[in-house]
Design an enzyme around this catalytic site. Structure first.
Site, PDB file in Angstrom:
ATOM      1  N   SER A 208      -7.029  31.520 -29.264  1.00  0.00           N
ATOM      2  CA  SER A 208      -6.615  32.918 -29.376  1.00  0.00           C
ATOM      3  C   SER A 208      -5.232  33.180 -28.780  1.00  0.00           C
ATOM      4  O   SER A 208      -4.474  34.001 -29.301  1.00  0.00           O
ATOM      5  CB  SER A 208      -7.649  33.847 -28.752  1.00  0.00           C
ATOM      6  OG  SER A 208      -7.969  33.439 -27.440  1.00  0.00           O
TER       7      SER A 208
ATOM      8  N   HIS B 253      -3.785  35.810 -24.050  1.00  0.00           N
ATOM      9  CA  HIS B 253      -3.422  36.658 -25.193  1.00  0.00           C
ATOM     10  C   HIS B 253      -2.047  37.282 -24.996  1.00  0.00           C
ATOM     11  O   HIS B 253      -1.193  37.233 -25.895  1.00  0.00           O
ATOM     12  CB  HIS B 253      -4.468  37.760 -25.380  1.00  0.00           C
ATOM     13  CG  HIS B 253      -5.815  37.244 -25.749  1.00  0.00           C
ATOM     14  ND1 HIS B 253      -6.924  38.058 -25.857  1.00  0.00           N
ATOM     15  CD2 HIS B 253      -6.239  35.994 -26.033  1.00  0.00           C
ATOM     16  CE1 HIS B 253      -7.968  37.332 -26.197  1.00  0.00           C
ATOM     17  NE2 HIS B 253      -7.579  36.074 -26.303  1.00  0.00           N
TER      18      HIS B 253
END
Length: 290
Positions: free
Chosen positions: A208, A265
């Protein structure tokens, strides 16, 4: 018959060789001139997307290009997509192998070889991490990258794999396989380091952070130097940014869905926006120089 716009370029751009390539491939098309621009039209949206990708790779009509027209007319099959996205597929294959050998993060014996820090189990549920300095002193430098390959559960793996396939092959089409690999490793390194800085010794992993890097790269590159390959579907960037904000709010943790690697992230997204800005700026200058 309805037609779809595939490519729109200034009238000063020479499309002669590319048009010849389309003719050799028996791709149906027509070219018109509108307000000082030349527009290439094809019969369907699916074919338009493939023609754009073809132009990104072969704007000068590479004479050695041998892809047949039939796959272009029908849209690419899975095998053809793999051929055009070898690096994307290779990264995903390695990710799937790691998921298998770690039993989706449940096998401590194999998982410990891919985590940012080596660890030992103390009792049944306590984890003791080795100091990062000891890990690096032992020459285990690969740990700076390998957490991106770890996934905890099928849903985690499936969602990340889907988005990597969507974003990775766009970059591979536009900037080549080695650029995709370099960006993936760079975003993986940055997101892992940032996550370690935020959470300290902990178990974290997944693509991610890399995905937010690829997203930021495509997003800013497209704003700096528009290209069909980086034209993401409407709402994708907004959806991903909203999801990032939701995760940062702590709602996901409160609902009991597990911890989110917010540091990875944010670190990936910032790095991706920076690389997209630099890449887009260079592409814009190159286009002006041409």
């Amino acid at each position: 018959m309805s037609v779809v716009e595939a490519i729109r370029l200034p009238a000063t751009v020479d499309m002669g060789e590319f048009v010849s390539l389309l003719r050799r491939l028996n791709v149906p098309f027509r070219v018109s001139e509108e307000s000082g621009e030349q527009v290439l039209w094809v019969p369907s949206a699916q074919l338009a997307e493939q023609v754009r990708m073809l132009y990104e790779r072969y704007p000068q009509g590479d004479p050695e290009f041998t892809v047949q027209a039939e796959p272009l007319r029908r849209g690419p099959g899975f095998v053809q997509q793999l051929k055009l996205s070898r690096m994307t597929a290779a990264v995903l294959l390695v990710t799937f192998v790691v998921a298998a050998v770690t039993l989706l993060g449940t096998s401590a014996d194999t998982l410990r070889w891919f985590t940012f820090q080596d660890f030992r189990l103390v009792g049944e549920d306590r984890v003791m991490f080795l100091a990062l300095s000891e890990t690096l002193a032992a020459g285990e430098w690969w740990r700076m990258f390998t957490p991106m390959l770890i996934h905890f559960g099928w849903l985690h793996l499936a969602m990340n794999a889907m988005w990597y396939w969507e974003l990775g092959r766009r970059i591979e089409y536009r900037q080549g396989p080695w650029m995709l690999l370099g960006l993936s490793l760079g975003f993986g390194l940055i997101s892992n380091v940032v996550q370690y800085g935020v959470s300290g010794a902990s178990l974290f992993g997944g693509l991610s952070g890399v995905l937010y890097g690829l997203l930021g790269h495509c997003w800013i590159f497209q704003r700096m130097a528009p290209t069909p390959a980086y034209s993401l579907p409407r709402g994708v960037v907004a959806m991903m940014l909203i999801w990032l904000l939701v995760c940062l709010s702590g709602v996901i943790d409160l609902l009991g869905f597990g911890s989110i690697a917010n540091g990875a992230h944010v670190g990936g997204l910032v790095a991706g926006c920076l690389s997209g800005f630099i890449g887009g700026l260079l592409a814009r200058r190159s286009a002006r120089a041409a």
